[in-house]
Design a protein around this motif. Structure first.
Motif, PDB file in Angstrom:
ATOM      1  N   THR B  60       7.163  -0.892 -30.396  1.00 46.27           N
ATOM      2  CA  THR B  60       6.910  -0.482 -29.017  1.00 46.27           C
ATOM      3  C   THR B  60       5.483  -0.882 -28.639  1.00 46.27           C
ATOM      4  O   THR B  60       4.572  -0.842 -29.470  1.00 46.27           O
ATOM      5  N   GLU B  61       5.330  -1.286 -27.383  1.00 47.85           N
ATOM      6  CA  GLU B  61       4.018  -1.612 -26.833  1.00 47.85           C
ATOM      7  C   GLU B  61       4.029  -1.190 -25.380  1.00 47.85           C
ATOM      8  O   GLU B  61       4.537  -1.885 -24.515  1.00 47.85           O
ATOM      9  N   GLY B  62       3.489  -0.009 -25.122  1.00 49.09           N
ATOM     10  CA  GLY B  62       3.471   0.475 -23.750  1.00 49.09           C
ATOM     11  C   GLY B  62       4.873   0.614 -23.181  1.00 49.09           C
ATOM     12  O   GLY B  62       5.715   1.316 -23.735  1.00 49.09           O
ATOM     13  N   ARG B  63       5.149  -0.083 -22.084  1.00 44.17           N
ATOM     14  CA  ARG B  63       6.482   0.001 -21.461  1.00 44.17           C
ATOM     15  C   ARG B  63       7.509  -0.905 -22.118  1.00 44.17           C
ATOM     16  O   ARG B  63       8.685  -0.906 -21.718  1.00 44.17           O
ATOM     17  N   TYR B  64       7.093  -1.670 -23.119  1.00 45.59           N
ATOM     18  CA  TYR B  64       8.002  -2.584 -23.808  1.00 45.59           C
ATOM     19  C   TYR B  64       8.432  -1.981 -25.147  1.00 45.59           C
ATOM     20  O   TYR B  64       7.608  -1.466 -25.895  1.00 45.59           O
ATOM     21  N   SER B  65       9.697  -2.110 -25.418  1.00 45.87           N
ATOM     22  CA  SER B  65      10.188  -1.763 -26.741  1.00 45.87           C
ATOM     23  C   SER B  65      11.212  -2.808 -27.162  1.00 45.87           C
ATOM     24  O   SER B  65      11.841  -3.462 -26.334  1.00 45.87           O
ATOM     25  N   LEU B  66      11.324  -2.968 -28.458  1.00 46.63           N
ATOM     26  CA  LEU B  66      12.244  -3.957 -28.991  1.00 46.63           C
ATOM     27  C   LEU B  66      13.347  -3.201 -29.716  1.00 46.63           C
ATOM     28  O   LEU B  66      13.078  -2.486 -30.686  1.00 46.63           O
ATOM     29  N   ASN B  67      14.556  -3.359 -29.253  1.00 43.73           N
ATOM     30  CA  ASN B  67      15.719  -2.715 -29.865  1.00 43.73           C
ATOM     31  C   ASN B  67      16.261  -3.652 -30.942  1.00 43.73           C
ATOM     32  O   ASN B  67      17.026  -4.570 -30.658  1.00 43.73           O
ATOM     33  N   PHE B  68      15.831  -3.390 -32.178  1.00 45.24           N
ATOM     34  CA  PHE B  68      16.129  -4.278 -33.303  1.00 45.24           C
ATOM     35  C   PHE B  68      17.347  -3.759 -34.044  1.00 45.24           C
ATOM     36  O   PHE B  68      17.330  -2.664 -34.605  1.00 45.24           O
ATOM     37  N   GLN B  69      18.422  -4.559 -34.033  1.00 47.88           N
ATOM     38  CA  GLN B  69      19.631  -4.206 -34.770  1.00 47.88           C
ATOM     39  C   GLN B  69      19.903  -5.338 -35.756  1.00 47.88           C
ATOM     40  O   GLN B  69      20.508  -6.357 -35.409  1.00 47.88           O
ATOM     41  N   LYS B  70      19.428  -5.120 -36.974  1.00 47.55           N
ATOM     42  CA  LYS B  70      19.413  -6.188 -37.978  1.00 47.55           C
ATOM     43  C   LYS B  70      20.808  -6.656 -38.334  1.00 47.55           C
ATOM     44  O   LYS B  70      21.054  -7.852 -38.474  1.00 47.55           O
ATOM     45  N   ALA B  71      21.726  -5.742 -38.513  1.00 42.16           N
ATOM     46  CA  ALA B  71      23.084  -6.120 -38.921  1.00 42.16           C
ATOM     47  C   ALA B  71      23.765  -6.952 -37.836  1.00 42.16           C
ATOM     48  O   ALA B  71      24.560  -7.853 -38.137  1.00 42.16           O
ATOM     49  N   ARG B  72      23.436  -6.687 -36.598  1.00 45.98           N
ATOM     50  CA  ARG B  72      24.024  -7.440 -35.488  1.00 45.98           C
ATOM     51  C   ARG B  72      23.177  -8.656 -35.129  1.00 45.98           C
ATOM     52  O   ARG B  72      23.550  -9.431 -34.252  1.00 45.98           O
ATOM     53  N   LYS B  73      22.046  -8.798 -35.781  1.00 44.77           N
ATOM     54  CA  LYS B  73      21.121  -9.895 -35.502  1.00 44.77           C
ATOM     55  C   LYS B  73      20.777  -9.948 -34.015  1.00 44.77           C
ATOM     56  O   LYS B  73      20.880 -10.987 -33.355  1.00 44.77           O
ATOM     57  N   SER B  74      20.370  -8.796 -33.520  1.00 44.38           N
ATOM     58  CA  SER B  74      19.941  -8.758 -32.131  1.00 44.38           C
ATOM     59  C   SER B  74      18.553  -8.133 -32.021  1.00 44.38           C
ATOM     60  O   SER B  74      18.179  -7.263 -32.831  1.00 44.38           O
ATOM     61  N   ALA B  75      17.823  -8.557 -31.031  1.00 40.75           N
ATOM     62  CA  ALA B  75      16.441  -8.109 -30.831  1.00 40.75           C
ATOM     63  C   ALA B  75      16.194  -8.013 -29.335  1.00 40.75           C
ATOM     64  O   ALA B  75      15.453  -8.806 -28.764  1.00 40.75           O
ATOM     65  N   ASN B  76      16.811  -7.046 -28.722  1.00 36.50           N
ATOM     66  CA  ASN B  76      16.744  -6.924 -27.260  1.00 36.50           C
ATOM     67  C   ASN B  76      15.427  -6.312 -26.815  1.00 36.50           C
ATOM     68  O   ASN B  76      14.913  -5.384 -27.436  1.00 36.50           O
ATOM     69  N   LEU B  77      14.914  -6.802 -25.720  1.00 30.92           N
ATOM     70  CA  LEU B  77      13.692  -6.265 -25.126  1.00 30.92           C
ATOM     71  C   LEU B  77      14.065  -5.244 -24.061  1.00 30.92           C
ATOM     72  O   LEU B  77      14.878  -5.543 -23.182  1.00 30.92           O
ATOM     73  N   VAL B  78      13.481  -4.082 -24.150  1.00 29.87           N
ATOM     74  CA  VAL B  78      13.688  -3.043 -23.144  1.00 29.87           C
ATOM     75  C   VAL B  78      12.379  -2.835 -22.389  1.00 29.87           C
ATOM     76  O   VAL B  78      11.337  -2.592 -23.003  1.00 29.87           O
ATOM     77  N   ILE B  79      12.456  -2.968 -21.081  1.00 27.57           N
ATOM     78  CA  ILE B  79      11.296  -2.699 -20.226  1.00 27.57           C
ATOM     79  C   ILE B  79      11.601  -1.420 -19.463  1.00 27.57           C
ATOM     80  O   ILE B  79      12.592  -1.344 -18.722  1.00 27.57           O
ATOM     81  N   SER B  80      10.776  -0.418 -19.650  1.00 27.55           N
ATOM     82  CA  SER B  80      11.002   0.846 -18.940  1.00 27.55           C
ATOM     83  C   SER B  80      10.209   0.831 -17.634  1.00 27.55           C
ATOM     84  O   SER B  80       9.190   0.146 -17.517  1.00 27.55           O
ATOM     85  N   ALA B  81      10.699   1.557 -16.663  1.00 26.14           N
ATOM     86  CA  ALA B  81       9.989   1.721 -15.388  1.00 26.14           C
ATOM     87  C   ALA B  81       9.482   0.389 -14.848  1.00 26.14           C
ATOM     88  O   ALA B  81       8.275   0.156 -14.719  1.00 26.14           O
ATOM     89  N   SER B  82      10.419  -0.491 -14.524  1.00 29.64           N
ATOM     90  CA  SER B  82      10.074  -1.853 -14.076  1.00 29.64           C
ATOM     91  C   SER B  82       9.105  -1.825 -12.901  1.00 29.64           C
ATOM     92  O   SER B  82       9.192  -0.970 -12.010  1.00 29.64           O
ATOM     93  N   GLN B  83       8.227  -2.801 -12.913  1.00 33.91           N
ATOM     94  CA  GLN B  83       7.255  -2.975 -11.827  1.00 33.91           C
ATOM     95  C   GLN B  83       7.443  -4.369 -11.217  1.00 33.91           C
ATOM     96  O   GLN B  83       7.972  -5.273 -11.866  1.00 33.91           O
ATOM     97  N   LEU B  84       6.972  -4.527  -9.979  1.00 34.68           N
ATOM     98  CA  LEU B  84       7.126  -5.822  -9.315  1.00 34.68           C
ATOM     99  C   LEU B  84       6.468  -6.938 -10.132  1.00 34.68           C
ATOM    100  O   LEU B  84       6.969  -8.068 -10.170  1.00 34.68           O
TER     101      LEU B  84
END
Lengths: 115, 115
Positions: B60-84
């Motif tokens: 996690t870094e501030g409003r960014y978090s990385l949803n890491f699912q190793k078995a599925r080989k996915s690394a989705n980026l989550v941005i909370s409270a989007s800004q312009l």
């Protein structure tokens, strides 16, 4: 903060000219990289350097050469610019692997147009 | 073979809402790193977040978090409270331990934040 600077944001050159793109980093990083970015093709590595005077070819080195005489400076040279080298050029630098991995930090890019 | 796949060429999100940008990767290596970069229209690639393959916690870094699912080989980026100012291209990248200087970039997702 890591600072990677590139000599020009925009550059227009004529076919056949020799073009120098300069990149400077201020974080004492060992590794430096040159990429080009084209729509639909993503980022492609041209060359990288892991030490002064050391270089390795990336995925698309043809038509380019590089120079690294000092640790902080990495130059990309287009010996004879051609229109198919019109692109966005991005420089990056990174340190050796550590706690934060081996993040590559990028400069602002140079949009080169060859006419 | 494609190492990094970003299946969403473009996305819209309402300001102040959360958004997930998808990234899947392909590697047989046990040790690798995953990165997300933001590229505004100005062109600079800005490093956002890093996840090592052995890290058990999601980065996690501030409003960014990385949803890491190793078995599925996915690394989705989550941005909370989007800004312009979050409107930009977002690139997922991977590097493998045996050749850490080689970054594989995805094709990117263009995020538009609506007011």
């Amino acid at each position: 903060d890591v600072k990677v600077t590139q000599s020009s944001r925009y550059l227009v050159k004529r076919t056949g000219e020799k073009v120098f793109l300069e990149c400077v980093q201020d974080m004492d990083h060992e590794n430096m990289f040159w990429y080009r970015q084209d729509p639909g093709l993503g980022l492609r590595l041209i060359y990288f350097s892991y030490d002064v005077k050391m270089k390795e070819k990336g995925d698309i080195p043809e038509g380019y050469s590089v120079s690294r005489e000092k640790k902080e400076r990495f130059s990309l040279i287009l010996e004879s610019a051609s229109t198919n080298q019109t692109s966005m050029y991005l420089c990056a630098s990174s340190s050796l692997p550590g706690l934060a991995g081996y993040v590559q930090y990028f400069g602002p890019g140079t949009r080169l147009t060859v006419t | 073979a494609q190492k990094i796949t970003q299946t969403q060429p473009g996305m819209f999100v309402q300001e102040k809402e959360a958004v997930t940008l998808d990234c899947t990767y392909d590697t047989s290596d046990q040790s690798y790193g995953l990165f997300w970069y933001k590229q505004p229209s100005s062109g600079e690639m800005i490093f956002l977040i890093y996840q090592g393959s052995y890290d058990e916690q999601n980065a996690t870094e501030g409003r960014y978090s990385l949803n890491f699912q190793k078995a599925r080989k996915s690394a989705n980026l989550v941005i909370s409270a989007s800004q312009l100012g979050d409107s930009a291209m977002y690139f997922c990248a991977m590097s493998q331990s045996y050749n850490f200087n080689k970054f594989y970039f995805g094709s990117g997702t263009k995020l538009n934040v609506k007011p």
